[in-house]
Design an enzyme around this catalytic site. Structure first.
Site, PDB file in Angstrom:
ATOM      1  N   CYS A  37      34.014   8.976  35.536  1.00  0.00           N
ATOM      2  CA  CYS A  37      33.385   9.631  36.701  1.00  0.00           C
ATOM      3  C   CYS A  37      33.923  11.046  36.900  1.00  0.00           C
ATOM      4  O   CYS A  37      33.245  12.033  36.615  1.00  0.00           O
ATOM      5  CB  CYS A  37      33.609   8.809  37.976  1.00  0.00           C
ATOM      6  SG  CYS A  37      32.883   7.162  37.919  1.00  0.00           S
ATOM      7  N   SER A  75      36.921  12.837  35.763  1.00  0.00           N
ATOM      8  CA  SER A  75      37.485  13.760  34.756  1.00  0.00           C
ATOM      9  C   SER A  75      36.470  14.241  33.712  1.00  0.00           C
ATOM     10  O   SER A  75      36.546  15.416  33.321  1.00  0.00           O
ATOM     11  CB  SER A  75      38.760  13.195  34.117  1.00  0.00           C
ATOM     12  OG  SER A  75      38.535  11.982  33.464  1.00  0.00           O
ATOM     13  N   ASP A  77      38.200   8.825  44.301  1.00  0.00           N
ATOM     14  CA  ASP A  77      37.419   8.031  43.364  1.00  0.00           C
ATOM     15  C   ASP A  77      36.021   7.730  43.928  1.00  0.00           C
ATOM     16  O   ASP A  77      35.906   7.033  44.938  1.00  0.00           O
ATOM     17  CB  ASP A  77      38.199   6.735  43.132  1.00  0.00           C
ATOM     18  CG  ASP A  77      37.623   5.910  42.018  1.00  0.00           C
ATOM     19  OD1 ASP A  77      36.511   6.224  41.568  1.00  0.00           O
ATOM     20  OD2 ASP A  77      38.294   4.963  41.607  1.00  0.00           O
TER      21      ASP A  77
HETATM   22  P1  4NP Z   1      37.086   7.597  37.504  1.00  0.00           P
HETATM   23  O1  4NP Z   1      36.366   6.409  38.319  1.00  0.00           O
HETATM   24  O2  4NP Z   1      38.573   7.295  37.544  1.00  0.00           O
HETATM   25  O3  4NP Z   1      36.733   8.815  38.285  1.00  0.00           O
HETATM   26  O4  4NP Z   1      36.501   7.552  36.104  1.00  0.00           O
HETATM   27  C1  4NP Z   1      36.578   5.054  38.061  1.00  0.00           C
HETATM   28  C2  4NP Z   1      35.831   4.432  37.096  1.00  0.00           C
HETATM   29  C3  4NP Z   1      36.019   3.076  36.859  1.00  0.00           C
HETATM   30  C4  4NP Z   1      36.943   2.368  37.580  1.00  0.00           C
HETATM   31  C5  4NP Z   1      37.703   3.006  38.556  1.00  0.00           C
HETATM   32  C6  4NP Z   1      37.522   4.361  38.785  1.00  0.00           C
HETATM   33  N1  4NP Z   1      37.125   0.970  37.353  1.00  0.00           N
HETATM   34  O5  4NP Z   1      37.940   0.358  38.062  1.00  0.00           O
HETATM   35  O6  4NP Z   1      36.478   0.414  36.460  1.00  0.00           O
END
Ligand code: 4NP
Length: 168
Positions: free
Chosen positions: A23, A25, A136
């Site tokens: 998402c 990065s 997030d």
């Molecule tokens: P990111 O978001 O860290 O911005 O890529 C997430 C994507 C997946 C998950 C958590 C955050 N997950 O728990 O699967």
């Protein structure tokens, strides 16, 4: 040759880090590449990359909401998720964390005396109205992705400006 090219002895390598590398990065990587092109600074970079502290989504492409948000803002995004590895701390001059948890995890993993500066990306903010933490957006709606995009665009341009201020 421009003044900034003359003043920069070597190209710099930067990487962005979040938890899942699907998402925030990969969006940050895409936004930085786009902003660097727009500001005529792409030639200053050797590598612009991203990774996650986890391997939860290793091998996956960016989340479709990241792709949609980048596309809606005219920014191409291409990436395959991977987890950070020890050699990344030698490969990159800067590793930009999205939130404090990423910062703590990266600092814990960083090999002693390795070269990367691990920095909260939001520390480059010049806009007090923007939160320095890129939180997030994974479990929320599309608004969260647009909010992340606005933060990442501002932080990228502020970082690029800080290079200009340093080098010229
Ligand atoms: P990111 O978001 O860290 O911005 O890529 C997430 C994507 C997946 C998950 C958590 C955050 N997950 O728990 O699967």
């Amino acid at each position: 040759m421009t003044k900034i090219e003359q003043a920069t002895e070597s190209k710099i390598s930067v990487a962005f880090c979040c938890l899942g590398n699907i998402c925030r990065s990969p969006m940050a990587e895409a936004v930085m590449k786009h902003a660097a092109k727009e500001m005529n600074m792409a030639q200053l970079f050797d590598k612009v990359d991203s990774f996650g502290t986890s391997a939860f989504h290793a091998g996956d492409g960016p989340d479709r909401r990241t792709v949609q948000t980048c596309r809606a803002n005219g920014v191409p995004v291409h990436h395959v998720s991977r987890q950070v590895k020890p050699s990344d701390f030698e490969k990159f001059d800067y590793i930009f964390a999205m939130d404090h948890e990423n910062m703590e995890d990266l600092k814990y993993m960083q090999p002693r005396n390795s070269k990367a500066k691990v920095v909260l990306f939001g520390s480059y903010s010049k806009d007090p109205k923007l939160d320095k933490i890129v939180s997030d957006p994974y479990y929320g709606g599309p608004d969260g992705f647009q909010r992340s995009f606005r933060q990442l665009d501002h932080f990228s341009r502020s970082f690029l400006q800080s290079l200009m201020d340093r080098e010229t």
